[in-house]
Design a protein around this motif. Structure first.
Motif, PDB file in Angstrom:
ATOM      1  N   SER A  20       2.609   1.865  -3.270  1.00 27.03           N
ATOM      2  CA  SER A  20       1.676   2.284  -4.321  1.00 27.03           C
ATOM      3  C   SER A  20       1.042   3.634  -4.034  1.00 27.03           C
ATOM      4  O   SER A  20       0.203   4.104  -4.808  1.00 27.03           O
ATOM      5  N   ARG A  31       0.839  -1.206   0.000  1.00 24.94           N
ATOM      6  CA  ARG A  31       0.000   0.000   0.000  1.00 24.94           C
ATOM      7  C   ARG A  31       0.874   1.256   0.000  1.00 24.94           C
ATOM      8  O   ARG A  31       0.628   2.199  -0.755  1.00 24.94           O
ATOM      9  N   TYR A  84     -10.766  -2.813  -0.440  1.00 28.45           N
ATOM     10  CA  TYR A  84     -10.098  -1.522  -0.521  1.00 28.45           C
ATOM     11  C   TYR A  84      -8.997  -1.483  -1.573  1.00 28.45           C
ATOM     12  O   TYR A  84      -8.855  -0.518  -2.305  1.00 28.45           O
ATOM     13  N   TYR A  85      -8.184  -2.535  -1.638  1.00 30.19           N
ATOM     14  CA  TYR A  85      -7.018  -2.481  -2.506  1.00 30.19           C
ATOM     15  C   TYR A  85      -6.927  -3.617  -3.510  1.00 30.19           C
ATOM     16  O   TYR A  85      -5.909  -3.798  -4.143  1.00 30.19           O
ATOM     17  N   VAL A 111      -7.808   6.289   2.519  1.00 30.04           N
ATOM     18  CA  VAL A 111      -9.026   6.098   1.739  1.00 30.04           C
ATOM     19  C   VAL A 111      -9.776   7.416   1.767  1.00 30.04           C
ATOM     20  O   VAL A 111     -10.235   7.858   2.823  1.00 30.04           O
ATOM     21  N   LEU A 165      -0.966   4.247  -1.598  1.00 33.28           N
ATOM     22  CA  LEU A 165      -2.311   4.060  -1.044  1.00 33.28           C
ATOM     23  C   LEU A 165      -2.257   4.182   0.471  1.00 33.28           C
ATOM     24  O   LEU A 165      -2.323   3.208   1.202  1.00 33.28           O
TER      25      LEU A 165
END
Length: 239
Positions: free
Chosen positions: A155, A152, A232-233, A160, A157
């Motif tokens: 990336s 995450r 989520y991912y 949210v 991320l």
């Protein structure tokens, strides 16, 4: 020498882990009871436990989410073997500890309350669950959650920022209405499906209204049949 950390100071898990390693310990057990905790007998007003103040340590399933987080923080801080302890009752609980970074998993309360046969059942269930997950051995799952967190971050991320609207598997939904009762935003409702059978009623399935959903995930938590999911991912397996 394996040092057992106390859950009462769980916010210091990283600092403790560093100190334990610097002191030369061979491993870390995490964790001991949380507390002090209190329970009161409402018929008498007396604290339920012994001692002048009636306080004691909190163990069992109630502490697992906190201990699990401690294990993950320790595993991300030092490379010592970790024994995950606290609230294990099922094979899924064991897998969570492994994924958080535990090398071994301890079980105590489940055996005390349900007898020694519980350990045999737990091992049998774990063997089946590992096969279902496609893992050849428990070690294959160790630290998976840590890898996911790194993915995450790599990336970008890290937050949210938009509601992730859950999806509903109509084949799994049993029409129990728990998601409707739990949703404080009116995003969940029941929708009739199919025609009524002779002497019966038409079936109902859960439906989500995206524009009302804030993505809190409570409906996912209360669904008894795992009919509601919120991704989520995008990971759908162990790889």
């Amino acid at each position: 020498v394996v040092v057992k950390l106390s859950g009462s100071f769980s916010h210091l898990a990283r600092e403790w882990a560093r100190g334990v390693k610097e002191a030369g310990a061979d491993g870390i057990a995490c964790s001991d009871a949380f507390g002090p905790a209190l329970r009161i007998d409402i018929r008498t007003g007396e604290p339920a436990l012994g001692g002048p103040r009636g306080i004691g340590g909190l163990t069992g399933p109630a502490i697992m989410p906190l201990t699990l987080r401690m294990v993950l923080e320790i595993a991300s801080t030092v490379d010592l073997p970790i024994v995950g302890i606290g609230g294990v009752e099922t094979a899924a609980d064991v897998v969570e500890y492994l994924m958080a970074g535990a090398t071994l998993v301890g079980v105590c309360t489940a055996g005390h309350l349900k007898g020694p046969a519980r350990y045999t059942r737990l091992l049998r269930d774990l063997e089946k669950l590992l096969a279902d997950l496609g893992a050849a051995r428990p070690a294959d799952l160790r630290g998976l959650a840590l890898r996911r967190i790194r993915e995450r971050k790599e990336s970008g991320l890290v937050a949210v920022t938009r509601p992730v609207v859950p999806t509903i598997d109509g084949a799994k939904c049993n029409g129990c209405t728990r998601c409707v009762e739990a949703c404080a935003y009116g995003a969940m409702c029941m929708e009739k499906v199919g025609a009524a059978k002779a002497g019966g009623k038409a079936g109902s399935k859960a439906r989500v209204t995206p524009e009302k959903c804030i993505g809190c995930g409570l409906c996912v938590s209360v669904c008894p049949t795992d009919a509601i999911s919120q991704v989520y991912y995008g990971h759908s397996g162990l790889r």
